[in-house]
Motif scaffolding. Structure first.
Motif, short mmCIF file in Angstrom:
data_model
loop_
_atom_site.label_atom_id
_atom_site.label_comp_id
_atom_site.label_asym_id
_atom_site.label_seq_id
_atom_site.Cartn_x
_atom_site.Cartn_y
_atom_site.Cartn_z
N SER A 32 -4.54 -4.01 10.83
CA SER A 32 -4.26 -3.89 9.70
C SER A 32 -3.25 -5.15 9.53
O SER A 32 -3.57 -6.01 8.84
CB SER A 32 -3.41 -3.03 8.99
OG SER A 32 -2.48 -3.02 9.22
N THR A 38 -7.28 -7.15 2.68
CA THR A 38 -7.38 -5.71 2.84
C THR A 38 -8.38 -4.86 3.70
O THR A 38 -9.33 -4.89 4.24
CB THR A 38 -7.28 -5.09 1.44
OG1 THR A 38 -7.77 -5.26 0.97
CG2 THR A 38 -6.43 -5.47 1.01
N LEU A 39 -7.97 -3.93 4.17
CA LEU A 39 -8.24 -2.65 4.75
C LEU A 39 -8.00 -1.42 4.49
O LEU A 39 -6.71 -0.95 4.49
CB LEU A 39 -7.41 -2.87 6.51
CG LEU A 39 -8.01 -1.88 7.62
CD1 LEU A 39 -9.39 -2.20 7.91
CD2 LEU A 39 -7.10 -1.73 8.87
#
Ligand code: UD1
Length: 417
Positions: A32, A38-39
């Motif tokens: 990340s 965003t993950l």
């Protein structure tokens, strides 16, 4: 400190769900750091090592949002502190996995050296050598690795030995490098493949993950993505061993035998019947197991993380077997504790000769590392009377709700605070 109290002698019977893989989730959390987006991750296990990693990347500026029970979202757009302090790294060696991603994304990283651990010296020289080959300036001072690089450049890296986190660190660094990186003698572990799949869904260009030659074509940036973490093959193997040793009959769900060939083969050799289904494994154990010799080696050979559990099985099997540990130099610490329960084990350097005994007797034993603890749990489940396992914080690093899952299978086990 919590302890685990087990009253042994009950066969494990029933069904239990396997959690997401710790050793896949840890590098994926670090992935990340590579993108400013965003993950979204699912099948994240509730484990102390995961909490430690979330705290570590959290203090770097990553915003973590829990999305229900096993899912979370990581937003690393505000990443501003490429620093991993000793206090956090010393509790979990896998913290070194932030080094490659931080360097690739921020051009700088200061990460504490992990130091040794109970099972061996475990240096990180291959991680450092690989990053240097990609153009990083690295100094080691005051116990910290300080790495800088305006942009890493692709190159050919041949690691001196097969290293799992080394391969993962270099692969993560290479996804944002300039040009192509080739990692030879790469680890083939399924967790490396899971990380590669996650990186590819973030826009990385990777081929060959799962073979000993991984090619990564660097890209300018990655984007957000969603990924579900693979099942934990070592947790799966541990419950299979516990069921085998107790002459049980279990069905493990939300997992698969595809990553467990060597373990399943050895369990069949002990006399267990194993049915490998699409997303479940059923094991039925015989009344007396046969001792099996094993030799640990990198995937797809027999995993070092399952060695201690098979030692516990051999303690109560028929005949003698030799266990040969080739990955870590000091990974027989569980043997002396198993001997306290009545096991017959002779250690000679990296070989252990285990001769099965008709019964083990409960006693107080001490957990020394994660998988050693698992072998003591298995021995405790088999032993007559009560076994008290001390220092189970090792277990909580890698086995989600272990007492709850074992109780569901009929074990008499409880946590003592
Ligand atoms: C990973 C796993 C661990 C497993 C191990 C071996 C994670 C978080 N942990 O650990 O559960 O037991 O693989 O399957 O995935 N080595 C060096 N120099 C290096 C790197 C490694 O000498 O730079 C040596 C180690 O000391 C060891 C061997 O190589 O003897 C393999 O270690 P490695 O595969 O790196 O283990 P980890 O990645 O730390």
């Amino acid at each position: 400190m919590d302890k685990l109290l087990i009253e042994g002698g009950v066969p494990l019977v029933g069904e239990v769900a396997i959690s997401g893989a710790k050793n896949a989730a840890l590098p994926i959390l670090c992935a990340s750091l590579l993108c400013g987006d965003t993950l979204r991750l699912s099948n994240i296990p509730h484990l102390n090592d995961i909490s430690t990693m979330l705290r570590l990347i959290g203090q770097m500026g990553v915003v973590v949002t829990m999305d229900g029970n096993e899912a979370l979202t990581l937003d690393s757009s505000g990443l501003n502190n490429p620093f991993a302090p000793y206090d956090m790294v010393k509790t979990m060696r896998a913290s070194i996995l932030v080094l490659g991603p931080l360097l690739a994304r921020c051009g700088e990283a200061r990460v504490s050296l992990p130091g040794g651990c109970a099972i061996g010296a475990r240096p990180v020289d291959q991680h450092i050598k690989g990053l240097q080959a990609m153009g990083a300036e690295i100094t080691v001072e005051g116990g910290y690795v300080h790495a800088t690089a305006s942009r890493l450049r692709g190159t050919r890296i041949v690691t001196d030995m097969v290293t799992v986190t080394g391969t993962e660190n270099l692969m993560m660094a290479a996804v944002l490098a300039d040009g192509e990186t080739v990692i030879e003698n790469a680890a083939r572990e399924p967790e490396v493949v899971d990380l590669a799949n996650c990186l590819v869904s973030m826009g990385a260009q990777i081929s060959g993950a799962g073979t000993d030659c991984i090619r990564i074509q660097g890209v300018d940036k990655l984007h957000g993505a969603a990924h579900s973490v693979m099942p934990d093959r070592i947790e799966t193997g541990t419950y299979l061993c516990a069921a085998a040793a107790t002459h049980g009959n279990v069905r493990l769900t939300r997992t698969s035998a595809v990553w467990l060939d060597s373990v399943v083969d050895k369990l069949r050799e002990t006399g267990c019947e194993i049915d490998c289904q699409a997303d479940a494994i059923v094991l039925k154990a015989p009344q007396r197991l046969k001792a099996v010799s094993i030799r640990t080696a990198p995937y797809p050979a027999f995993p070092t993380d399952m060695q201690a559990q098979f030692m516990a099985i051999n303690c109560v099997a028929e005949g003698s077997a030799v266990i040969r540990e080739t990955i870590f130099e000091n990974r027989f610490m569980h043997a002396v504790e198993l001997i306290r329960l009545g096991a017959d084990i002779r250690i000679d350097a990296n070989n252990a000769l285990v001769t099965g005994v008709p019964r083990l007797d409960g006693a107080t034993v001490m957990a020394t590392d994660l998988r050693a603890s698992a072998s003591l749990v298995i021995a405790g489940l088999v032993a007559q009377g009560e076994t008290l396992i001390e220092r189970i914080y090792h277990l909580d690093r890698g086995y989600e709700r272990i007492e709850e899952k074992l109780s569901r299978l009929g074990a008499r086990v409880r946590r003592v605070r």
